[in-house]
Design an enzyme around this catalytic site. Structure first.
Site, mmCIF file in Angstrom:
data_model
loop_
_atom_site.group_PDB
_atom_site.id
_atom_site.type_symbol
_atom_site.label_atom_id
_atom_site.label_comp_id
_atom_site.label_asym_id
_atom_site.label_seq_id
_atom_site.Cartn_x
_atom_site.Cartn_y
_atom_site.Cartn_z
ATOM 1 N N ARG A 177 0.960 -1.005 -0.110
ATOM 2 C CA ARG A 177 -0.191 0.293 -0.316
ATOM 3 C C ARG A 177 1.067 1.292 0.210
ATOM 4 N NH1 ARG A 177 -2.761 2.547 4.881
ATOM 5 N NH2 ARG A 177 -3.862 4.292 3.556
ATOM 6 N N ASN A 223 -7.448 1.875 10.048
ATOM 7 C CA ASN A 223 -6.176 2.502 10.748
ATOM 8 C C ASN A 223 -6.161 2.131 12.404
ATOM 9 O OD1 ASN A 223 -5.478 2.354 8.158
ATOM 10 N ND2 ASN A 223 -4.820 4.490 8.334
ATOM 11 N N GLU A 228 -4.062 -0.397 8.277
ATOM 12 C CA GLU A 228 -2.772 0.701 9.541
ATOM 13 C C GLU A 228 -2.289 0.209 10.765
ATOM 14 O OE1 GLU A 228 -0.837 4.658 9.640
ATOM 15 O OE2 GLU A 228 -1.205 5.228 7.390
ATOM 16 N N TYR A 283 -3.868 1.878 16.150
ATOM 17 C CA TYR A 283 -2.511 2.149 16.801
ATOM 18 C C TYR A 283 -3.170 1.923 18.277
ATOM 19 C CZ TYR A 283 -0.809 3.271 11.989
ATOM 20 O OH TYR A 283 -0.240 3.215 11.175
ATOM 21 N N HIS A 335 -2.212 11.276 0.970
ATOM 22 C CA HIS A 335 -1.900 11.150 1.685
ATOM 23 C C HIS A 335 -1.163 11.568 2.741
ATOM 24 C CE1 HIS A 335 -0.523 7.371 5.287
ATOM 25 N NE2 HIS A 335 -0.427 8.453 5.688
ATOM 26 N N GLU A 372 -6.681 8.659 6.481
ATOM 27 C CA GLU A 372 -7.257 9.504 7.975
ATOM 28 C C GLU A 372 -7.682 10.600 7.696
ATOM 29 O OE1 GLU A 372 -3.808 8.772 10.363
ATOM 30 O OE2 GLU A 372 -3.708 6.680 10.201
HETATM 31 O O1 IFM Z 1 3.254 7.202 10.219
HETATM 32 C C1 IFM Z 1 1.527 7.212 10.203
HETATM 33 C C2 IFM Z 1 1.121 7.308 9.188
HETATM 34 O O2 IFM Z 1 1.249 8.100 7.603
HETATM 35 C C3 IFM Z 1 -0.342 7.387 9.094
HETATM 36 N N1 IFM Z 1 -1.002 7.163 10.221
HETATM 37 C C4 IFM Z 1 0.003 6.491 11.961
HETATM 38 C C5 IFM Z 1 1.357 6.752 10.606
HETATM 39 C C6 IFM Z 1 1.916 6.890 12.683
HETATM 40 O O3 IFM Z 1 1.382 7.601 13.222
#
Ligand code: IFM
Length: 472
Positions: free
Chosen positions: A76, A295, A373, A297, A120, A165
């Protein structure tokens, strides 16, 4: 416990143009808002810029060979808008498109399926000067750009993502100002969110019209997994408010055809939302999503603000700029969830990935999901023998892929996983200080060294089963 994935599950890795390409002034490329922002003193740690980054523009062949060596099924990447349409309007620059043609051909030659993201975060600076995302016209410019890229690459790319995002583009770009273009204006952030939604809708229509049949169109959201600090009604209301600003501001128009009533009410002191014109919501949802990218985290824990100031560990989540990215949410405090953290100080909690996949399974019935992500930054350094051991990242990946498998067992239709990130790269306002790569990049020599996690991930991709992680 053995964790197994079905045949056909896509094992991928993700990157973004500004974070890895470099070659900021080659071909006809003009500055994007991130060139301007990173060259503005004080905006990015250590004054780092994406001028050279991981030099992927020149090294893409070696990078694709590395992906093949790691056995990736899919890659990606994002297209740099100012590289292919330097003024943000009008004709494409052939040199820019040719780079992506070469990249895609190289991927296909190695049996790696490209997944292309149109945006992006690198808006051409000329479009920012004309009003940026708070201006409606930017959504129309995006649709024009989408068509240029679809015309050039539609014959060879099957998977297309409009935006990555959009929350970050709107609320970090125009709200807190932690991201380019660094504006701090709540109204501008809300307008930007709507125009990003509109850009998705118009862009998806442009793609559908220009692409051959059976191409898949997606968007990649970064939903916040919002959890109240306590079960009190006040904390539940804080969670509701942040959920509206983080999630439903996008999923509402995309999936339900309306902005949520509570969001409109919460932000009434800032705007009456009259920038949403008749017909906009229909445009946003006109092309149904073929895939939904998520995405994830770390989770977000919130409470009602205490009248005596933030409780221990709480704060306003201003993202370091002194201005909150959350419009009309002064009544909310943010809390660091307990537990181990990554180098970003994000708490490691894989249950959030399972939760987000199950939530969108309900909210987007029938739409297959992709984890577009997921990953972690750690302070990786080569050892004396040059190898880079990153057991924390292996455990992070193992935990999150296990959570993904749990979501699948509970009914989520998840078609693939893209590790963030293939390479160490420019981590936005943190510059090169944060390393998210499964592959270490020595920025002096531009040498690439696959970390232990890259080998671990390759083994998972090869066997469809997660190898045991190292003990904590
Ligand atoms: O690096 C970023 C990415 O560009 C977008 N999502 C979160 C990642 C980590 O912060």
């Amino acid at each position: 416990m053995t964790v197994t994935f079905p045949p056909g599950f896509l094992w991928g890795a993700a990157t973004a143009a500004y974070q890895i390409e470099g070659a900021a002034r080659e071909g006809g490329r003009t500055p994007s808002i991130w060139d301007t922002f990173s060259h503005t003193p004080g905006k990015v740690l250590a004054g780092d810029t994406g001028d050279v980054a991981a030099d992927h523009f020149h090294r893409y062949r070696d990078d694709v060979a590395l992906m093949a060596e790691l056995g990736l099924d899919s890659y990606r990447f994002s297209v740099s808008w100012p590289r292919v349409q330097p003024t943000g309007r009008g004709p494409a620059d052939r040199r820019g498109l040719d780079f992506y043609r070469r990249l895609v051909d190289e991927l296909l030659a190695h049996g790696i399926k490209p997944m292309l993201t149109l945006y992006h975060w690198d808006l051409p600076q000329e479009l920012e000067d004309a009003g940026g995302w708070p201006a409606r016209d930017t959504a129309h410019r995006f649709a024009e750009y989408a068509k240029l890229v679809a015309d050039a690459l539609g014959d060879r790319v099957e998977m297309w993502t409009t935006l990555n995002e959009p929350w970050c583009s709107a609320f970090l770009g125009y709200g807190s100002g932690q991201h380019a273009p660094g504006i701090q204006d709540d109204l501008a952030a809300l307008r930007a969110a709507h125009h990003l939604n509109l850009a998705h809708g118009l862009g998806a229509q442009a793609l559908r019209a220009a692409l051959p049949p059976r191409r898949q169109i997606a968007i990649a959201l970064n939903p916040a997994v919002v959890r109240p600090l306590t079960p009190s009604p006040e904390d539940a209301d804080a969670a509701r408010r942040i959920d509206a600003l983080a999630n439903r501001v996008f999923s509402g128009p995309l999936l339900q055809g309306a902005y949520p009533a509570d969001l409109v009410e919460d932000t009434a002191a800032i705007t009456d939302w009259s920038f949403v014109r008749d017909g906009d919501l229909a445009e946003i949802g006109r092309v149904p999503l073929d895939l939904l990218g998520l995405n994830y985290y770390a989770p977000t824990v919130v409470s009602a603000a205490s009248p005596d100031g933030p409780r221990a560990g709480g704060g306003k989540d201003g993202h370091g700029t002194g201005h909150s990215p959350w419009p009309a949410a002064g009544s909310v405090d943010f809390h660091q969830p307990p537990g181990e953290t990554t180098a970003m100080e994000w708490t490691v909690d894989a249950t959030g990935l399972r939760d987000v996949l199950l939530r969108y399974t309900e909210e987007a019935p029938g739409v297959p999901l992709l984890v577009t992500e997921n990953g972690a930054a750690y302070d990786d350094k080569p050892g004396p023998n040059g190898e880079v051991h990153d057991p924390d990242r292996v455990r992070y990946l193992h935990g999150h892929l296990t959570a993904l498998a749990e979501a699948v067992a509970a009914g989520a239709d998840v078609r693939g996983y893209y590790l963030w990130s293939l390479l160490d790269n420019f981590e936005w306002s943190f510059g090169y200080s944060k390393r998210f790569g499964a592959v270490y990049v020595d920025y002096e020599s531009q040498a690439r060294v696959p970390k232990t996690s890259a080998r671990w991930y390759a083994e998972a991709a090869r066997t469809g089963t997660l190898p045991e992680p190292p003990p904590a």
